[in-house]
Design a protein around this motif. Structure first.
Motif, PDB file in Angstrom:
ATOM      1  N   LEU A 278       8.288  -1.602  -4.014  1.00  0.00           N
ATOM      2  CA  LEU A 278       7.203  -2.339  -4.711  1.00  0.00           C
ATOM      3  C   LEU A 278       6.105  -2.341  -3.698  1.00  0.00           C
ATOM      4  CD1 LEU A 278       5.756  -4.116  -6.310  1.00  0.00           C
ATOM      5  CD2 LEU A 278       7.248  -6.185  -6.335  1.00  0.00           C
ATOM      6  N   HIS A 279       6.911  -2.897  -2.203  1.00  0.00           N
ATOM      7  CA  HIS A 279       5.523  -2.966  -1.138  1.00  0.00           C
ATOM      8  C   HIS A 279       5.069  -1.790  -1.369  1.00  0.00           C
ATOM      9  CE1 HIS A 279       8.420  -6.303   0.622  1.00  0.00           C
ATOM     10  NE2 HIS A 279       8.079  -6.820  -0.348  1.00  0.00           N
ATOM     11  N   GLY A 280       5.020  -0.357  -0.621  1.00  0.00           N
ATOM     12  CA  GLY A 280       4.413   0.394  -0.945  1.00  0.00           C
ATOM     13  C   GLY A 280       3.700   0.640  -1.893  1.00  0.00           C
ATOM     14  N   ALA A 281       4.147   0.319  -2.991  1.00  0.00           N
ATOM     15  CA  ALA A 281       2.451   0.110  -4.179  1.00  0.00           C
ATOM     16  C   ALA A 281       1.389  -0.635  -3.928  1.00  0.00           C
ATOM     17  CB  ALA A 281       3.770   0.326  -5.150  1.00  0.00           C
ATOM     18  N   LEU A 282       2.356  -1.800  -3.668  1.00  0.00           N
ATOM     19  CA  LEU A 282       1.052  -3.564  -3.528  1.00  0.00           C
ATOM     20  C   LEU A 282      -0.104  -2.777  -1.935  1.00  0.00           C
ATOM     21  CD1 LEU A 282       3.778  -6.154  -3.327  1.00  0.00           C
ATOM     22  CD2 LEU A 282       1.767  -5.068  -5.577  1.00  0.00           C
ATOM     23  N   GLY A 283       0.466  -1.539  -1.114  1.00  0.00           N
ATOM     24  CA  GLY A 283      -0.185  -1.059  -0.779  1.00  0.00           C
ATOM     25  C   GLY A 283      -1.408  -0.383  -0.807  1.00  0.00           C
ATOM     26  N   HIS A 284      -1.821  -0.382  -1.947  1.00  0.00           N
ATOM     27  CA  HIS A 284      -3.057   0.509  -2.511  1.00  0.00           C
ATOM     28  C   HIS A 284      -3.702  -0.074  -3.995  1.00  0.00           C
ATOM     29  CE1 HIS A 284      -1.849   3.638   0.463  1.00  0.00           C
ATOM     30  NE2 HIS A 284      -0.736   3.363   0.468  1.00  0.00           N
ATOM     31  N   LEU A 285      -3.653  -0.977  -3.591  1.00  0.00           N
ATOM     32  CA  LEU A 285      -4.165  -1.973  -5.490  1.00  0.00           C
ATOM     33  C   LEU A 285      -5.545  -1.560  -5.267  1.00  0.00           C
ATOM     34  CD1 LEU A 285      -2.849  -5.503  -4.138  1.00  0.00           C
ATOM     35  CD2 LEU A 285      -1.921  -4.004  -6.056  1.00  0.00           C
ATOM     36  N   ARG A 286      -6.130  -1.234  -6.642  1.00  0.00           N
ATOM     37  CA  ARG A 286      -7.117  -0.466  -6.176  1.00  0.00           C
ATOM     38  C   ARG A 286      -8.683  -1.954  -7.088  1.00  0.00           C
ATOM     39  NH1 ARG A 286      -4.485   4.904  -7.696  1.00  0.00           N
ATOM     40  NH2 ARG A 286      -4.773   3.818  -9.760  1.00  0.00           N
ATOM     41  N   ARG A 287      -9.586  -1.537  -6.308  1.00  0.00           N
ATOM     42  CA  ARG A 287     -10.907  -2.597  -6.706  1.00  0.00           C
ATOM     43  C   ARG A 287     -12.102  -2.002  -7.554  1.00  0.00           C
ATOM     44  NH1 ARG A 287      -8.568  -3.282  -2.735  1.00  0.00           N
ATOM     45  NH2 ARG A 287      -6.971  -4.908  -3.158  1.00  0.00           N
TER      46      ARG A 287
END
Length: 530
Positions: free
Chosen positions: A17-26
């Motif tokens: 999950l941490h790997g994905a949370l490093g790439h939040l988009r805004r």
């Protein structure tokens, strides 16, 4: 229903999950009124030096010709998003002469509806549709309400997040179906808990008397030029702002894409008698796109929306039905007049934490009684959110103290923040939660309280307070140097947007009446995604 509470802690600790949370988009969309040096609404057209509001990727207008909307691209970096917003502000100030961007959400010195010009987007059919839609808003709700400005925050998670969730839940279907369902989980939780954002970030506790001239209201005088409520947080989000009596009985379900689309369909397709009585045309021009309760999907007022990029001429609901939810748009953020950009990195970090918290937490289906309780909570928090001892309904008809409920939500956010910090490094997410805890403990730290205190300390009405901040921000942006390469790039965007508008206008094949009818009669359903 997102992740069960019993396993949420385990999920948050998962390195995958941490790997994905490093790439939040805004992405950020910031609205601001252009005002003259004396603070009155600018009467000038959208400056040609800023390009075409129809086609420019970063600079357009919202309701009014004088209401600039500045748009960032999609980015995984908060710093990059803010840097782009800073750059486009500096560029706008090069093109608006001695005009100023108003720093507050609530406007001043508008001098009535007739002095508020609606946005103009050229002679193409798509451009005329945008103008006619705005005419319709003016006739339906009044132009004054439409000049209220805010910040829209667009948010999405990367595909890696959905891959992780699918593996965790044993999902064997299409990832987009999973994403659409879970984004609606997020939306339901957001709607239940977004009152907390009004309290923490609301920045419109007062308005100019001129804004309410001739209107009924329950506000009390702050001084000769200002009306307010002593404990208010965000009057913009209450009865004075983005509200509609006509939409009050529209009970939109957020229990999935199919139910969302079905509950909106009637409002988009069935004639609404008061708007039917207005007619479509007046004095030889269209005054609204349709006579239904909603001309288009964007007319539905909400604190958050499911979104999908659309093709030219495509209806947003059709795009959602065909391709699913791509991101969510948070629409309840006031401009913070103390901040040059209206928003800062700390606020963005907490929004990310809050949205991931809403995405991962259990999210039971909504129901009509709960939706009504949410609206009551919204009214309470908008009008008296900082009042000591305030209680809200965490279940329909069941009250609990605001501070206890807020602390419970922030406890969940703190656990989510730890996972985000593990992904991104440092402790910025946890720090953002700590700042919000302090605001729960001491309401004087909230922007709404600080605005009223600044007005007291300086002995000024709301107009003078907002004007002074607007002037200070203008000086900052006018002093922001842009290097030659940046100027060349931004000028090229302007010229390309003007050329693109001309191309669109030259390629129209039908008259506007035909175009309008074809657009309105597009099929909205069926929606197969659930």
């Amino acid at each position: 229903m997102a992740i069960a509470q019993s396993t949420l802690a385990e999920a948050l600790a998962d390195p995958a999950l941490h790997g994905a949370l490093g790439h939040l988009r805004r992405g950020i969309e910031k609205e601001s009124l252009r005002v003259a040096p004396d603070g009155t609404l600018a009467r000038t057209p959208h400056p040609r030096a800023l390009g075409s509001p129809l086609t420019h990727p970063s600079i357009t207008t919202d309701f009014s010709e004088a209401q600039v909307e500045l748009i960032t691209g999609v980015s995984e970096s908060i710093e990059a998003s803010l840097a782009q917003l800073e750059e486009v502000h500096a560029w706008v100030y090069r093109g608006i002469g001695d005009e100023i961007l108003w720093a507050a959400s609530m406007p001043c010195v508008l001098q009535g509806d007739d002095n508020i010009p609606v946005g103009r987007y050229g002679t193409s059919n798509v451009g005329m549709a945008k103008t006619v839609y705005r005419r319709g808003l003016g006739h339906r709700y009044g132009r004054l309400m439409q000049t209220i400005s805010g910040i829209h925050y667009n948010f999405s998670v990367p595909e890696a997040f959905w891959t992780w969730l699918a593996q965790r839940e044993g999902w064997r279907g299409d990832l987009q179906e999973l994403a659409s369902a879970r984004y609606f989980d997020l939306i339901r939780n957001f709607r239940r808990q977004s009152w907390l954002l009004f309290y923490l970030f609301g920045a419109s506790p007062a308005v100019c008397r001129s804004f309410l001239a001739g209107r009924e209201h329950g506000l009390v005088p702050f001084d000769e030029g200002t009306l307010h409520l002593p404990w208010a947080t965000s009057l913009r989000m209450g009865g004075l702002g983005y509200q509609s009596d006509a939409q009050a009985n529209l009970k939109v379900s957020y229990n999935g894409l199919a139910s969302y689309a079905r509950t909106l369909e009637g409002a988009l397709t069935q004639p609404y008698p008061p708007y039917e009585a207005m007619g479509l045309e007046r004095d030889g021009e269209f005054i609204q796109l349709s006579t239904s309760l909603l001309q288009i999907e964007n007319e539905f007022y909400g604190t958050i929306r499911p979104k999908r990029s659309i093709h030219p001429g495509e209806r947003p609901l059709h795009a959602l039905g065909e391709r699913g939810v791509e991101y969510v748009e948070v629409r309840c953020m006031d401009l913070n007049p103390f901040l040059p950009l209206g928003i800062d990195s700390e606020t963005i970090r907490f929004l990310d934490v809050f949205l991931i918290h809403c995405l991962l937490a259990e999210s039971p289906p909504d129901f009509p009684e709960e939706i009504e309780a949410m609206q009551r909570n919204r009214t309470r928090i908008v009008e008296e959110g900082r009042r000591p001892g305030l209680e809200l309904e965490d279940q329909p008809g069941v009250l609990r103290p605001l501070d206890g409920w807020a602390s419970e939500i922030l406890d969940g956010c703190a656990r989510t923040a730890e996972a985000i910090d593990a992904a991104q490094g440092g402790h910025a997410a946890r720090d953002s939660v700590a700042v919000q805890r302090a605001r729960i403990a001491d309401a004087a730290l909230t922007p709404s309280a600080q605005i009223l205190q600044a007005m007291r300390d300086e002995g000024v009405p709301f107009f003078r307070f907002a004007m002074d901040r607007s002037l200070a921000h203008a000086e900052r942006f006018r002093g922001h140097a842009l290097d030659e390469a940046t100027v060349a790039r931004l000028q090229a965007q302007v010229e390309h947007s003007l050329a693109e508008q001309a191309r669109i206008e030259a390629e129209d094949q039908v008259d506007f009446a035909t175009y309008r009818l074809e657009y309105i009669e597009q099929p909205l359903l069926p929606v197969t995604t659930s």
